[in-house]
Design a protein around this motif. Structure first.
Motif, short mmCIF file in Angstrom:
data_model
loop_
_atom_site.label_atom_id
_atom_site.label_comp_id
_atom_site.label_asym_id
_atom_site.label_seq_id
_atom_site.Cartn_x
_atom_site.Cartn_y
_atom_site.Cartn_z
N VAL A 303 43.86 -12.82 -18.94
CA VAL A 303 44.37 -12.70 -20.31
C VAL A 303 44.53 -11.24 -20.73
N SER A 304 43.95 -10.36 -19.92
CA SER A 304 44.07 -8.96 -20.28
C SER A 304 44.31 -8.13 -19.03
N GLY A 305 45.27 -7.27 -19.10
CA GLY A 305 45.52 -6.41 -17.96
C GLY A 305 44.70 -5.15 -18.02
N THR A 306 44.10 -4.89 -19.18
CA THR A 306 43.40 -3.63 -19.34
C THR A 306 41.89 -3.79 -19.29
N ASP A 307 41.41 -4.90 -19.82
CA ASP A 307 39.96 -5.09 -19.79
C ASP A 307 39.62 -6.33 -18.95
N PRO A 308 39.38 -6.12 -17.67
CA PRO A 308 39.15 -7.26 -16.76
C PRO A 308 37.98 -8.13 -17.21
N ALA A 309 37.07 -7.58 -17.95
CA ALA A 309 35.90 -8.37 -18.35
C ALA A 309 36.27 -9.52 -19.26
N LEU A 310 37.43 -9.45 -19.89
CA LEU A 310 37.84 -10.52 -20.78
C LEU A 310 38.45 -11.69 -20.02
N ASN A 311 38.79 -11.47 -18.79
CA ASN A 311 39.51 -12.49 -18.03
C ASN A 311 38.60 -13.64 -17.60
N TYR A 312 39.25 -14.78 -17.37
CA TYR A 312 38.49 -15.96 -16.93
C TYR A 312 38.28 -15.97 -15.42
N VAL A 313 39.03 -15.12 -14.74
CA VAL A 313 38.76 -14.96 -13.30
C VAL A 313 38.58 -13.48 -13.03
N GLN A 314 37.56 -13.14 -12.29
CA GLN A 314 37.30 -11.72 -12.08
C GLN A 314 36.32 -11.49 -10.92
N SER A 335 45.63 -5.34 -13.39
CA SER A 335 46.79 -5.11 -14.26
C SER A 335 48.08 -5.54 -13.56
N GLN A 336 48.12 -5.37 -12.25
CA GLN A 336 49.31 -5.83 -11.52
C GLN A 336 49.42 -7.35 -11.55
N LEU A 337 48.29 -8.00 -11.47
CA LEU A 337 48.31 -9.46 -11.55
C LEU A 337 48.71 -9.90 -12.95
N TYR A 338 48.28 -9.11 -13.94
CA TYR A 338 48.56 -9.45 -15.33
C TYR A 338 50.04 -9.30 -15.63
N ASP A 339 50.58 -8.20 -15.16
CA ASP A 339 51.97 -7.96 -15.54
C ASP A 339 52.97 -8.61 -14.59
N GLY A 340 52.44 -9.26 -13.58
CA GLY A 340 53.36 -10.02 -12.73
C GLY A 340 53.90 -9.23 -11.57
N THR A 341 53.44 -8.02 -11.36
CA THR A 341 53.84 -7.27 -10.18
C THR A 341 53.42 -8.02 -8.93
N ILE A 342 52.25 -8.59 -9.06
CA ILE A 342 51.79 -9.44 -7.95
C ILE A 342 51.74 -10.87 -8.46
N THR A 343 52.31 -11.77 -7.66
CA THR A 343 52.18 -13.18 -8.04
C THR A 343 51.42 -13.90 -6.93
N VAL A 344 50.68 -14.88 -7.37
CA VAL A 344 49.91 -15.64 -6.40
C VAL A 344 50.31 -17.11 -6.51
N ASP A 345 50.62 -17.67 -5.39
CA ASP A 345 51.04 -19.08 -5.36
C ASP A 345 49.82 -19.97 -5.60
N ASN A 346 49.97 -20.95 -6.51
CA ASN A 346 48.80 -21.80 -6.80
C ASN A 346 48.93 -23.20 -6.22
N SER A 347 49.90 -23.40 -5.33
CA SER A 347 50.03 -24.76 -4.78
C SER A 347 48.93 -25.01 -3.75
N ILE A 348 48.59 -26.25 -3.61
CA ILE A 348 47.48 -26.57 -2.70
C ILE A 348 47.91 -27.52 -1.60
N ASP A 349 49.21 -27.62 -1.40
CA ASP A 349 49.69 -28.59 -0.41
C ASP A 349 49.58 -28.07 1.01
N ALA A 350 49.81 -26.79 1.18
CA ALA A 350 49.82 -26.28 2.55
C ALA A 350 49.32 -24.85 2.57
#
Ligand SMILES: Nc1ncnc2c1ncn2[C@@H]1O[C@H](COP(=O)(O)OP(=O)(O)OP(=O)(O)O)[C@@H](O)[C@H]1O
Ligand SMILES: Nc1ncnc2c1ncn2[C@@H]1O[C@H](COP(=O)(O)OP(=O)(O)OP(=O)(O)O)[C@@H](O)[C@H]1O
Ligand SMILES: [Mg+2]
Ligand SMILES: [Mg+2]
Lengths: 365, 317, 511, 377
Positions: A303-314, A335-350
């Motif tokens: 939820v925050s790109g600047t303060d990682p402590a606020l995030n639900y995953v860390q 911050s890269q994950l926050y702003d979408g520079t890096i995307t992570v696939d959340n599918s669990i099929d394969a």
């Protein structure tokens, strides 16, 4: 079944009323595990209980007699009959139960953790009723961060030891693999990096799993992401014999793991904010703000790109032990994950496609 | 190479467990009492041993830890075996039923007791059915070259030798064996059949309890008591039959079974085995399939103690 | 005052529902052989068990050398020098002879067996009393006779001088019986006192000095054997006169019922055949007996004949039909009846009631079932008829559990069942084993009646008296072969003995 | 028949009394354990367990619903007990019921989930699978003289591992949930037809499994006591040699007995899993059903109908555990209570003699020791 015992007591309550604490009673139902599973049951239990104690309301947990929708529903009915009207349920398994009881018990609030939209659809519920809310987590992000950090730290032989192959664990795992891969690609050593990947088939360690870990470590694995309840004991034991490392899960496990297997064994932990969610939701409910949640499914992640402590995953920064991959590097990653520079696939099929080698093993149990 | 070392290491550990528990079963059956409750006895032994390891303060000398742990496990095993002895010897209960019941009782009781134990120790913050005993576990470990060994294995070897000598050379063993074959004959020469059977069952408790603690502590430093010992007791029973109720044969059978059991866990570390399209589950199944087949060829002349399973009634002829 | 080593005075021992010993007094003189006689269930074994400390009597005292003693268990008895050879041997099959002898009184140092000294003592005793045993042989590998010698050595090893023998001869061959009689006399001559239970009056007449008689739990009296007769003994025992000779007319053999041709049976233990090339026939209206010492292939032969065991070669014809390969069921329903050697193992389902046992081979016949459901009424009627006709006595009639019946009545039930069934051939193996004279007389009479009704009867017996009295033709079996055929009226016990020991054989085939 | 014996002397009544005594003792011991753990709330806790779903008594619909669920869950335990009892009467200790139950799971779940068969065929498949597993034990016993207890134990584990391989595959198991697919969603035709659902508060799991169980028990009763087949089986059970002497085919009977016993165990699995009340998960131990079945059979006095009540009782107490207040007790206490009751089942025979005091039981009156029936392991 359409029993509604609890309604006598909570019937007159509406969400807006001020002093709600006296009228809510909180119960929790466990899924297939026990409240001592060192995983989501335990976290949920501890968070709910702490909240109830702090607010001086009744609290009790219920343990279904089997791992089935029928038994979970029975526990729900039982809790309601005992007068509980706020029910916290951890795990995707509860979608089926919610589908059966939610509409019939409009005055009972149900707070579900880890139940995703897919789970509800599968259970035949397209829309959540007002008395239900649910939270899911982007475990793949936490797993990603852990994998990324470990490879950047310099590890090239890694392992993933999941508990049972359930959605949350799989997301952690696939995220971890993606993180390792991306870091290796960045470092240009993708051909050297290898991830062993296995599910133990249970949420606790035993000799068979320890033996498997022994073979990993003795064949060169440097660090294992032990992802699932108490399964870290097997990884820890094997690691200890050869000075291997372990990555913890869900909460900062540095204290636990280092305490048992020696200082520095725990490299980092992929955390998700289960207990924060429980606490926040209950607080809001008691403050009369249920409407923020009613009928919603929230997918919690960054939820925050600047303060990682606020995030639900860390990753835990307080017990940071990595040297090549620093807290600053971590902040950048977030911050890269926050702003979408890096995307992570959340599918669990394969298993995600990677340039690094991922060696999948048969489930141990 | 590393895989092979691990294979040896785990084979030794499982052999130690199987030898002790199967020897326990042997003494009980030789005295005339079928002991299907070995699994349960192991749980009780493991629980007591683990509790001792948990309770001993940090800094306790290794030798003290080792001795106290073993003593606790053995005593607890013996006490739990009394459940079988009393029911089967004094009350002439069906031995298969009692054994099965003790297995169920053990897991349920261990869960409740360990939970209570943890709750009391942690003032209510920990009520899991799990014990961590890493310090205790470490006390047992030593290594020779790359091979990690534990005192448990030494204990098992010593007890095996003792059991062989006892079985063939002593007066008591002769009497116990007589009770398993022909209790009336033993009675008629003044041997107290009940006492002999008690001794047999208690010995199975002693050895089963030790087997239990070895099972949980030789390769693990944490155990969840709500999961029992996952069939190890039954495997030991198979070993005992495979070993034809004779101690030296039991030792060999145990090594054979342990080898397969270990293979299922570490085959992935051994290159050529991993290459085979055989999953761990299949290795798990192996000892059972092999023993079934071998039993088929040996059972025609297999000699179980003749009077086992039959309650001894003084009045009856 | 007489010199009594043991006095059992006014002993009363009750079992639930029965007074097994009712005020019995028995006095044993030093150095005598004292026989104890009584029907089945008269209370002999019970009385001896009391003396040996297996049972505690409700009333009465036991005196040893005139002093009152308490015997609460076999250890007490052993301490008083009392030893017992039980009716069913108390030997551990898989132990060696030596281990069996020392069991319970093992010489040891710090718990470890010291067998060397035990072995010496045993061998000394064995030589002194001429009780030949192989100390290292396993019990299961030795003959019944040798097992009995082991039992005797067990007593001597414990320095017992009061020896109880409970029906020691029931399982022995004539030669072995002779040997035992001699040993008993030697022991008595040594000064040991012997209590000897037997149903065979000849044996009493031969070795005993005195004889006490029990009937239905009560003491009848004690007689000096020298001044009495078999007839007197038997009438004291059963309360009436018993005939020893079987009344029967000349046989009138008819058509051939059973024909056995070249039958061989493989041995389960050794490489040789246990039955080799046996041929003979049995005709309607005659009793053919296979005589021989135990262990010469009779059991195996009957097994092959009836189908209980496999036959390796040869041909069996029953009433003109080849039944060699037929099932037991087929034989049962096509003219073969069989009184088995071992009534507990084969003859009865001990936990079934009398009525259920009565239809053991017939339950599937339309008379007793329809559509797979057993007709309980028919079964009851049938059983009542048989028990009445054959005087089978039991506590609750048709509904008594057979296990609770006396051996004699169990045997009668089998005899009744086998005789009543439709049959042409009756195979009777040891039909009177362990029974009292009354019961024996009865069964012999029934067998003769069968013959006179035109049935073919094949009798297999170890008892020479029975063989001589009952049969019309005798075939002697030795080491699996028929070595001779004799006419009981023209032969002597001596000649029979020669055949049985292999010293004499007919050369029919060669001739 | 004229009644000769007084009411309390009748063996049936004595067995019943002994079983009840055993259950009551178990409950008392359970209470003592509760006292130990938390004396203040022990009475309340015991009452919660005993009151069970009657807790919902002011809501008859819910009450009936949970009565229905209890019945559904009692079905497999009762049937496993019937299977064990049947074999026991024929002189065989079918400890392999657990394995036969497991292969029953394999068959019914594989046919329903992977092959999409309808319920009847799936149930049949479970029965056949159990029968085959029983056949194996019988085969080893009859032709190789392998003790059925040992063969049973081996086959239990083999069955379990096969189950984990087959049912753990993608066709049956939702790989992302680690449990088998739900029949309601995947293949409703494999669900057993409902039975009096309305009466049981619209319980979707109450199916014909319930009446079938009762019918099976009655059939077993009739077969054992009234038929020539039962006569043969019992004769073989009591004395194999006498059965052979009587022309019965002992080998056939041993095999047939275990086949039937296995079929009933397999049916137990089918009648449970085809309600979809529970999904299968990979397990590292053999299902407890077969073992609980042993105890239930004994608690039921080894009587086909008594077994039904014993099964209901055991299930009732097991399910009662969830009504304990977890602030004072952990719910596993109920398991402990059940285990104690099961252990006490071993004493039923003794209780029976106790009740029967003056007329002592006749044991082995004429038998020589080696001729007594026996079980060797
Ligand atoms: N253990 C027992 N329990 C109950 N009753 C018994 C027991 N032993 C013997 N009896 C009873 O005591 C009576 C006497 O039995 P006992 O064995 O002494 O007879 P016996 O004279 O030795 O007969 P046999 O000649 O057949 O050996 C029997 O009729 C029987 O009913
Ligand atoms: N435990 C017992 N309970 C009741 N009656 C018994 C018991 N033991 C023996 N008996 C009875 O004692 C009597 C004699 O028993 P025993 O075994 O000596 O029989 P038997 O006629 O000599 O048979 P066998 O010749 O086969 O030895 C029988 O009537 C039998 O029913
Ligand atoms: Mg007698
Ligand atoms: Mg007798």
């Amino acid at each position: 079944g359409s029993s509604n015992e609890g309604s006598n007591e909570s019937g007159s309550t509406n969400e807006g009323s001020g002093d709600a604490a006296g009228e809510y009673k909180i119960a929790m139902i466990t899924d297939s595990g026990d409240i001592t599973d060192m995983s989501f049951n335990q976290t949920t239990y501890e968070a709910s209980k702490a909240f109830a104690e702090a607010n001086n309301v009744d609290f009790q947990y219920y343990k279904p007699t089997e791992n089935s929708d029928e038994a979970r529903t029975a526990s729900f009915q039982n809790a309601v009959a005992d007068g509980y009207n706020v029910i916290v349920v951890p795990g995707y398994l509860f979608a089926g139960m919610i589908a059966q009881v939610a509409n019939a018990n409009p005055d009972v609030k149900i707070i579900a953790l880890d139940c995703g939209e897919g789970d509800f659809t599968e259970a035949g519920m397209t829309e959540l009723p007002e008395n239900v809310c649910s939270f899911t987590y982007q475990e793949e992000l936490a797993g990603y961060m852990a994998g990324y950090a470990a490879v950047k730290e310099g590890y090239t032989k890694l392992g993933f030891l999941g508990g049972m192959a359930v959605p949350a664990v799989i997301r952690y795992g696939y995220g971890f693999v993606q993180g390792c891969n991306d870091a290796a690609v960045e470092l240009g050593n993708a051909s050297d990096v290898q991830v062993n990947y296995v599910y133990g088939g249970q949420f606790y360690g035993d000799d068979a799993i320890t033996a498997q870990m022994d073979t990993w470590y003795s064949n060169g694995t440097e660090v294992v992401f032990a992802c699932g309840g108490g399964i870290y004991t097997s990884a820890g034991e094997a690691a200890k014999k050869v000075d291997g490392k372990v990555i913890g899960v869900d909460v900062d496990q540095a204290g636990t793991i280092d305490g048992l297997y020696g200082d520095g064994v725990c490299v980092t932990s992929a955390m998700k904010g289960l207990s924060a969610t429980v606490d926040a939701t209950l607080t809001d409910l008691f403050a009369g703000n249920w409407s923020n949640y009613a009928g919603k499914i929230e997918n919690l992640g960054i939820v925050s790109g600047t303060d990682p402590a606020l995030n639900y995953v860390q990753l835990p920064t307080e017990t940071w032990s990595m040297t090549n991959f620093t807290v600053d590097d971590y902040n950048t990653l977030v911050s890269q994950l926050y702003d979408g520079t890096i995307t992570v696939d959340n599918s669990i099929d394969a298993m995600p496609k990677t340039e690094i080698t991922v060696k999948e093993f048969d489930n141990i149990h | 190479m590393a895989g092979l070392l691990l294979l040896i290491q785990y084979t030794l550990i499982f052999s130690a467990v199987l030898i002790l528990v199967a020897l326990g079963g042997m003494f009980s059956e030789r005295s005339g009492i079928i002991n299907l409750g070995l699994e349960g006895i192991m749980v009780f032994g493991a629980m007591a041993g683990a509790m001792v390891m948990v309770l001993l303060p940090a800094g306790t000398p290794k030798i003290t830890i080792i001795v106290l742990t073993l003593v606790a496990a053995a005593i607890s095993g013996m006490i739990s075996s009394l459940l079988i002895a009393v029911a089967c010897i004094n009350f002439k209960a069906d031995q298969t039923l009692v054994g099965t019941a003790v297995n169920m009782l053990a897991t349920a009781a261990a869960t409740v007791i360990v939970k209570g134990f943890n709750t009391a120790r942690s003032n209510g913050s920990d009520f899991s059915a799990k014990l961590d005993y890493i310090a205790g576990h470490d006390a047992f470990m030593f290594s020779i070259g790359g091979l990690q060994l534990s005192w448990f294995i030494v204990v098992a070897v010593v007890l095996l030798v003792a059991a062989i000598v006892f079985f063939y050379k002593t007066k008591l063993a002769l009497r116990i064996r007589a009770c398993g074959e022909h209790p009336q004959a033993a009675d008629s020469v003044g041997i107290n059949v009940y006492a002999m059977r008690y001794i047999g069952v208690l010995m199975s408790g002693f050895l089963g309890g030790l087997g239990g603690i070895i099972y949980i502590a030789a390769a693990n430093s944490t155990w969840h008591f709500d999961y029992g010992v996952a069939g190890a007791g039954f495997l030991a029973l198979a070993v005992m039959i495979f070993g034809q109720w004779k101690p030296e044969r039991i030792a060999w059978s145990a090594v054979l079974f342990a080898l397969f059991r270990s293979l299922s866990n570490v085959y992935m570390g051994i290159g050529f085995l991993h290459a085979l399209p055989i999953s761990g589950t299949v290795y798990n199944m192996f000892p059972y399939i092999v023993s079934l087949i071998v039993l088929a060829f040996t059972s025609k002349n297999s000699r179980a103690p003749k009077a086992e399973g039959i309650p001894y009634d003084k009045g009856a002829r | 005052m007489e010199d009594y080593v043991i006095e059992m005075l006014h002993i009363t021992k009750e079992f639930p529902g029965i007074i097994a010993n009712d005020d019995i007094t028995l006095q044993l003189k030093r150095g005598e052989i004292h026989a104890l006689l009584g029907e089945n269930g008269a209370g002999k074994s019970t009385l001896m068990s009391v003396l040996f400390g297996l049972y505690t009597p409700e009333k009465g005292v036991i005196k040893k050398d005139g002093k009152e003693v308490k015997i609460n268990n076999p250890n007490d008895a052993t301490d008083l020098g009392i030893g017992m050879v039980h009716q069913h041997f108390m030997l551990v099959d898989i132990f060696t002879v030596l281990d069996n002898i020392i069991l319970g009184s093992e010489p040891s140092k710090m718990g470890f067996l010291t067998k060397a000294e035990a072995r010496k003592k045993v061998m000394d005793l064995s030589n002194k009393y001429n009780l030949k045993v192989d100390p290292d042989a396993l019990i299961e590998d030795i003959t019944v006779g040798m097992q009995q010698r082991v039992e005797i050595l067990k007593m001597l090893y414990r320095d017992n001088d009061i020896l109880i023998f409970d029906e020691p001869t029931a399982v022995l061959t004539p030669q072995e019986i002779d040997e035992l009689m001699k040993i008993m006399k030697d022991l008595a001559a040594e000064g040991k006192s012997i209590l000897f239970i037997t149903h065979k009056l000849n044996e009493i007449m031969e070795v005993a000095d005195r004889c006490s008689i029990l009937r239905k739990g009560k003491y009848i009296g004690t007689v000096d054997v020298a001044n009495t007769t078999k007839e007197e003994l038997s009438s004291m025992m059963v309360g009436r006169n018993v005939k020893f000779a079987v009344d029967k007319d000349e046989a009138k053999p008819g058509k051939e019922v059973l024909k056995v041709e070249n039958v061989s049976v493989k041995s389960k233990i050794h490489a040789n055949d246990s039955v080799h090339n046996v041929s003979f026939n049995v005709r309607a209206g005659e009793i053919v007996c296979i005589a021989g010492i135990d262990g010469n292939g009779q059991t195996e032969f009957v097994g092959a004949l009836t189908g209980l065991d496999d036959i390796s070669s040869g041909k069996i014809t029953l009433c003109g039909e080849d039944i060699t390969k037929k099932s037991i069921r087929y034989k049962n329903t096509h003219g073969m009846s069989h009184i088995p050697e071992d009534r507990h193992k084969h003859g009865l389902v001990l936990d079934y009631t009398v009525e259920e046992n009565m239809i053991l081979q017939r339950y599937f016949e339309p008379a007793f079932q329809s559509g797979g459901i057993i007709k309980k009424k028919e079964m009851r009627k049938y059983s009542d008829r048989l028990t009445e006709a054959f005087d089978v006595r039991s506590g609750q009639g048709a509904q008594s559990i057979v296990r609770s019946m006396s051996g004699g009545n169990q045997q009668k039930a089998i005899v009744a069942r086998e005789m009543d069934r439709e049959h042409e051939l009756l195979i009777a193996v040891q039909p009177t084993r362990g029974l009292d004279v009354g019961a024996i007389e009865y069964i012999h009479k029934e067998i003769v009646k069968e013959r006179d009704n035109g049935k073919a009867i094949l009798l297999v017996s170890l008892e020479l008296d029975e063989v001589m009295n009952l049969s019309d033709r005798i075939l002697v079996m030795y080491e699996g072969e028929i070595v001779g055929e004799v006419d009981p009226k023209k032969t002597t016990l001596q000649e029979l003995g020669l055949y049985m020991s292999g010293a004499k054989r007919d050369n029919k085939e060669e001739a | 028949m004229i009644k000769k014996t007084s009411f309390f002397k009748r063996p049936g009544v004595q067995t019943l009394l002994a079983s009840i005594l055993c259950a009551i003792l178990g409950i008392i011991l359970g209470y003592i354990i509760l006292l130990f753990m938390n004396s203040e709330h022990a009475a309340e806790g015991m009452w919660a367990i005993l009151k069970n779903f009657f807790k919902f008594s002011n809501n008859p619909n819910t009450l009936m619903y949970y009565l229905g669920s209890t019945l559904v869950k009692a079905v497999p335990v009762i049937l496993c007990a019937e299977a064990i009892l049947f074999a026991y009467k024929a002189g065989l200790f079918n400890i392999g019921a657990a394995g036969q139950y497991t292969v029953g799971i394999i068959a019914c779940l594989y046919t329903s989930l992977a092959l999409g068969w309808n319920w009847f065929l799936c149930l049949l498949a479970a029965i056949v699978a159990g029968a085959v597993w029983g056949l194996l034990a019988g085969f080893f016993k009859a032709f190789f003289n392998v003790n059925e207890v040992i063969a049973g134990i081996m086959l239990n584990w083999i069955g379990l591992y096969i189950c984990n391989i087959v049912i753990g595959g993608e066709k049956c198991m939702n790989q992302t949930k680690s449990e088998t697919f739900d029949l309601f969603a995947t293949n409703p035709s494999a669900l057993l037809p409902g039975f009096m659902k309305e009466v049981f508060g619209n319980n979707q799991y109450t199916t014909i499994a319930i009446p079938i169980t009762i019918v099976v028990a009655i059939i077993i009763l009739v077969v054992l006591n009234k038929t020539t087949f039962g006569y043969e089986l019992k004769a073989t059970g009591h004395n194999k040699d006498a059965a052979k002497y009587a022309g019965m085919n002992a080998k056939r009977n041993i095999i047939l007995t275990l086949v039937i016993s296995g079929a009933i165990s397999g049916m137990a699995a089918g009648l449970y899993y085809l309600t979809s009340i529970e999904h299968y998960q990979i397990s590292s131990s053999v299902p407890g059903m077969g073992f609980t079945g042993i105890a239930v059979a004994f608690l039921g006095g080894l009587h086909p109908l008594g077994t039904i009540f014993a099964g209901l009782f055991v299930e009732y107490i097991t399910l009662g555990g969830q009504y304990l207040n977890t602030n004072y007790y952990n719910p596993q206490v109920a398991d402990l209570m059940i285990a104690i009751i099961i252990y006490l089942c071993g004493f039923v025979l003794f209780f029976k003699t106790l009740i029967n005091r003056p007329g002592k039981v006749k044991v082995n009156a004429n038998a020589e020791p080696e001729k007594t029936e026996k079980k060797e392991v």
